[in-house]
Design an enzyme around this catalytic site. Structure first.
Site, PDB file in Angstrom:
ATOM      1  N   LYS A 195      36.768 -53.348  59.092  1.00  0.00           N
ATOM      2  CA  LYS A 195      36.110 -53.210  60.396  1.00  0.00           C
ATOM      3  C   LYS A 195      37.126 -53.458  61.529  1.00  0.00           C
ATOM      4  O   LYS A 195      38.251 -53.860  61.266  1.00  0.00           O
ATOM      5  CB  LYS A 195      34.914 -54.164  60.494  1.00  0.00           C
ATOM      6  CG  LYS A 195      33.985 -54.141  59.273  1.00  0.00           C
ATOM      7  CD  LYS A 195      33.136 -52.876  59.176  1.00  0.00           C
ATOM      8  CE  LYS A 195      32.583 -52.594  57.803  1.00  0.00           C
ATOM      9  NZ  LYS A 195      31.469 -53.375  57.343  1.00  0.00           N
TER      10      LYS A 195
HETATM   11  C1  LIG Z   1      30.356 -53.500  56.271  1.00  0.00           C
HETATM   12  C2  LIG Z   1      28.936 -53.188  56.500  1.00  0.00           C
HETATM   13  C3  LIG Z   1      27.893 -54.111  56.260  1.00  0.00           C
HETATM   14  C4  LIG Z   1      28.091 -55.392  55.521  1.00  0.00           C
HETATM   15  O1  LIG Z   1      29.023 -56.241  56.019  1.00  0.00           O
HETATM   16  P1  LIG Z   1      29.764 -57.270  55.052  1.00  0.00           P
HETATM   17  O2  LIG Z   1      30.491 -58.147  56.027  1.00  0.00           O
HETATM   18  O3  LIG Z   1      30.663 -56.496  54.165  1.00  0.00           O
HETATM   19  O4  LIG Z   1      28.722 -58.022  54.299  1.00  0.00           O
HETATM   20  C5  LIG Z   1      26.604 -53.780  56.629  1.00  0.00           C
HETATM   21  N1  LIG Z   1      26.324 -52.599  57.186  1.00  0.00           N
HETATM   22  C6  LIG Z   1      27.280 -51.671  57.402  1.00  0.00           C
HETATM   23  C7  LIG Z   1      26.902 -50.382  58.048  1.00  0.00           C
HETATM   24  C8  LIG Z   1      28.603 -51.932  57.056  1.00  0.00           C
HETATM   25  O5  LIG Z   1      29.540 -50.995  57.251  1.00  0.00           O
END
Ligand SMILES: *Cc1c(COP(=O)(O)O)cnc(C)c1O
Length: 397
Positions: A195
């Site tokens: 991210k």
């Molecule tokens: C990455 C992601 C999540 C989950 O986040 P984590 O920190 O990996 O638990 C939820 N929704 C979307 C759309 C994501 O891309």
């Protein structure tokens, strides 16, 4: 024409590129090191410091930092009171966590189809999915581009539904000038390394509602409170606390909080660079026969998490898999975001039929995510463009 690598040509890219990658600098390392030398590895002062900073970045009134983005979505569903018998509407083109958070609470995720041009959840499809059991909507700002927020918020207001945004892709994005995180009942972020800002694992929930905020705090830490106003038997015994609901241990560590705070200092730079790369890709691919560029809506000032290449399979001789493999042979390792959630075996077994959301399934067959991250150089961007254009020519009918 020179043949692409998969057909025995020379590799286009000198280095191997992934679709996403974190950027950690000396300031980040120092921030974590300071915590390691301090008295608190968890439950320390870095947590409120991070939460305060995130309030400033998003304009949200209340911020709750948690162990990951999935935990953020889970406690948002708990705070929203999702339980057995409740339905929650979300998009199929997302990571499984956007639906799993509903399943954790015993609710049923309901999938509304996407807009075939923006790839975001279609407000008309959301409205069509509403039943007397519907309790909440979880739109996902897919790739970082804001959903049609006003339309969805109006549907929620009209039907008395709670609006929880999955903004795992959208830190830094603004909708009509307002930062994502300042809108909706609750907004959930992730700081996984792919991210835009990272703490290894990490998640954030924002809200402007004090009542939801209190519920989020309880759900984050065992349902335990030391706040006398929330206790059934208030006392001033210094050791006394009460567990007033069933919560979890979803706390973030101070090392992670310090890292995320330090990363947030770079958000404007991260965001700016991602926009530059997206603009360059858009400009390069707009007129390429074989590529369809994701539609951008003017309401969203987007910090893009993913760059999606949609293949126009009507004019190409290859399948998406062949294009994906050919990119890999050029040292450009793509990904596919996402398999429609209800096509995953767990949800198939719960009875969601194939073909439920035709736009989502059609998109899934045609997409791949190409490299997009802060440290991608101009030269690497050009290498990616070169490879894509070359493959489109090679595979053209
Ligand atoms: C990455 C992601 C999540 C989950 O986040 P984590 O920190 O990996 O638990 C939820 N929704 C979307 C759309 C994501 O891309």
């Amino acid at each position: 024409m020179e043949k692409p690598a998969i057909c025995g040509g020379t590799p286009a890219c000198a280095t191997s590129l992934q679709y996403g990658k974190q950027y950690i600098d000396e300031a980040d390392i120092r921030a974590v090191e300071e915590v390691l030398k301090s008295d608190f590895l968890t439950c320390g002062p870095r947590i409120p410091a991070l939460e305060q900073k995130f309030c400033e970045v998003t304009g949200a009134k209340y911020v709750v930092a948690v162990s990951n983005g999935t935990a953020a979505l889970h406690i948002a569903c708990i705070a929203a009171g999702i339980g057995p018998g409740d339905e929650v509407i979300t998009t199929p083109i997302t990571f499984a966590a956007s639906a799993n958070c509903v399943s954790y609470c015993g609710g049923r995720p309901v999938f509304a189809d996407i807009d075939p041009e923006t790839y975001n959840i279609d407000p008309a499809a959301v409205e069509a999915c509403i039943t007397p059991k519907t309790k909440a909507v979880i739109p996902v700002h897919y790739t970082g581009q804001a959903v049609a927020y006003d339309e969805i918020a109006e549907i929620c207001r009209k039907h008395g539904l709670i609006l929880i945004q999955d903004a795992a892709h959208a830190v830094g994005t603004r909708y009509k000038g307002k930062p994502i995180g300042s809108l909706a009942d609750m907004t959930c972020f992730s700081s996984h390394p792919v991210k835009t800002v990272t703490s290894g694992e990490g998640g954030i929930v924002t809200t402007n509602d004090e009542n939801l905020y209190q519920k989020l705090l309880l759900a984050r830490s065992h349902g335990i409170t030391r706040d006398q106003s929330l206790m059934t038997r208030p006392t001033d015994d210094p050791w006394y606390y009460e567990m007033v609901s069933l919560g979890y241990n979803y706390r973030l560590t101070d090392m992670q909080a310090a890292l995320l705070s330090s990363q947030l200092d770079k958000l404007p730079a991260f965001s700016g660079r991602r926009k530059e790369i997206v603009n360059r890709y858009n400009e390069a691919f707009r007129d390429v026969d074989g590529i369809i560029v994701q539609k951008e809506i003017p309401e969203s000032d987007t910090t893009r998490h993913l760059y999606i290449l949609q293949l126009d399979l009507d004019v190409l001789t290859c399948s998406r898999r062949q294009f994906f493999d050919a990119m890999g042979a050029e040292n450009i390792h793509c990904q596919v975001h996402y398999i429609p959630v209800y096509r995953l075996p767990y949800y198939q077994e719960l009875g969601y039929p194939a073909g439920l959301c035709p736009n989502a399934e059609r998109l899934y067959e045609r997409i791949l995510s190409i490299p997009l991250y802060y440290s991608l150089t101009d030269e690497q961007v050009e290498e990616v463009i070169f490879a894509v254009k070359r493959l489109c020519k090679y595979f053209h009918k």
